[in-house]
Enzyme design. Structure first.
Site, PDB file in Angstrom:
ATOM      1  N   GLU A  60       0.819  -1.251  -0.170  1.00  8.34           N
ATOM      2  CA  GLU A  60      -0.152   0.102  -0.027  1.00  8.34           C
ATOM      3  C   GLU A  60       0.950   1.220   0.182  1.00  8.34           C
ATOM      4  OE1 GLU A  60      -2.493  -3.110   0.813  1.00  8.34           O
ATOM      5  OE2 GLU A  60      -0.665  -2.754   1.795  1.00  8.34           O
ATOM      6  N   HIS A 130     -11.149  -6.035   8.421  1.00  8.98           N
ATOM      7  CA  HIS A 130     -11.998  -5.725   7.172  1.00  8.98           C
ATOM      8  C   HIS A 130     -13.280  -4.988   7.533  1.00  8.98           C
ATOM      9  CE1 HIS A 130      -9.562  -9.117   6.049  1.00  8.98           C
ATOM     10  NE2 HIS A 130      -9.424  -8.841   4.739  1.00  8.98           N
TER      11      HIS A 130
END
Length: 325
Positions: A60, A130
């Site tokens: 990321e 998540h």
């Protein structure tokens, strides 16, 4: 007009932006032929080729670092972070580079063409890695904008505005609405202004404020309250950086009460900023303390997800408590 769910509206916005401007690029993990984990980027590589829609390594920090470089050189990258929870490895790049590039160069260079898309929030039984709602972290940073749609119409119009915005934008997408929210969306190119709240429902007794998927929750609570003769004004902030102070304060002066709902934990959530500012501006108009209905100060739970969520019943009970103060 066409019937679209939120995912289809985002995909349509990306196609619209890429057709209109060949400087718009899409990058991220599995965004190519796979279409991303939620399929938001489906068919982009087929139409625009690997040069304009391409996969990145699973890093990321590297995704945003590369996107910063593209934006600084005049491209308009749309970088996807696969889940909002995974944006934290890229925190340094976003905070110290994306947001500050224009400032530190004295306006000579900027990352203004960069849009960072990421699904966020719970409601899909995703557990603590998540399901997080990290928007308040980024609302603290000058130099970026933070935008959150609530339905397909808003998603397309706000995303097109974000891509064309001269400041970098983080675009949080409420993933539990990806296929659940369906509505009429213009197939043509249109934009919705950033930094403007939307008054979803007018009312006279209490102002309810939320963003993203929680707007539906406060609407449901408002409907319950109507059975008790309570008229709720419902406001969707749409952007939390900058946020529309004028619209909210005007509403609170009228109603005398404010309730803010968000899915993120209570402590230091963005509701605290809204409450502080409205208290400052509307103190003499308030008939009751400002109420916050938020997630719990715990890691996001899997088994107890329903207990964690600031749902319509919790919101309704808070409305009643505020009205009876």
């Amino acid at each position: 007009m066409a019937q679209m769910n939120l995912l289809q509206a985002i995909n349509n916005a990306l196609i619209t932006a890429m057709r209109a401007d060949n400087k718009v690029l899409v990058l991220g993990e599995d965004v190519g032929h796979f279409g991303g984990v939620f399929r938001a980027t489906s068919h982009l590589q087929e139409e625009f080729g690997r040069e304009r829609c391409f996969n990145t390594p699973l890093v990321e920090q590297g995704i945003i670092g590369f996107a910063n470089g593209l934006a600084a050189q005049g491209c308009k990258p749309v970088a996807e972070i696969q889940f909002g929870d995974y944006i934290f490895p890229a925190f340094d790049q976003i905070i110290n580079e994306t947001a500050k590039f224009r400032y530190r160069s004295g306006g000579q260079f900027d990352c203004g063409g960069l849009t960072i898309r990421t699904p966020y929030g719970g409601g899909i039984a995703g557990g603590h890695y998540h399901s997080q709602s990290p928007e308040a972290f980024f609302a603290h940073i000058p130099g970026i904008k933070v935008v959150i749609p609530r339905n397909p119409y808003q998603a397309k119009g706000l995303l097109l505005s974000a891509i064309r915005e001269p400041d970098p934008v983080i675009f949080f997408e409420p993933k539990r609405l990806y296929r659940a929210a369906v509505g009429d969306v213009p197939e043509s190119d249109y934009e919705l202004p950033l930094g403007h709240a939307d008054i979803v429902q007018t009312g006279s007794d209490i102002t309810l404020v939320a963003w993203g998927a929680q707007v539906e929750i406060i609407q449901e609570a408002a409907q319950r309250a109507l059975g008790d003769g309570i008229s709720c004004e419902v406001i969707d902030l749409q952007s939390i950086l900058p946020w529309d102070i004028a619209t909210v304060s005007t509403s609170v002066v009228k109603t005398g009460r404010l309730l803010i709902n968000h899915e993120a934990p209570l402590t230091a959530g963005f509701a605290a900023e809204v409450a502080a500012e409205i208290q400052s501006q509307c103190f003499l108009s308030l008939e009751a303390p400002i109420m916050r209905v938020c997630g719990l100060d715990t890691p996001y739970p899997l088994v107890h997800e329903k207990e964690y969520m600031p749902d319509a019943l919790k919101t309704y009970e808070a409305i009643i408590a505020t009205m009876n103060y």
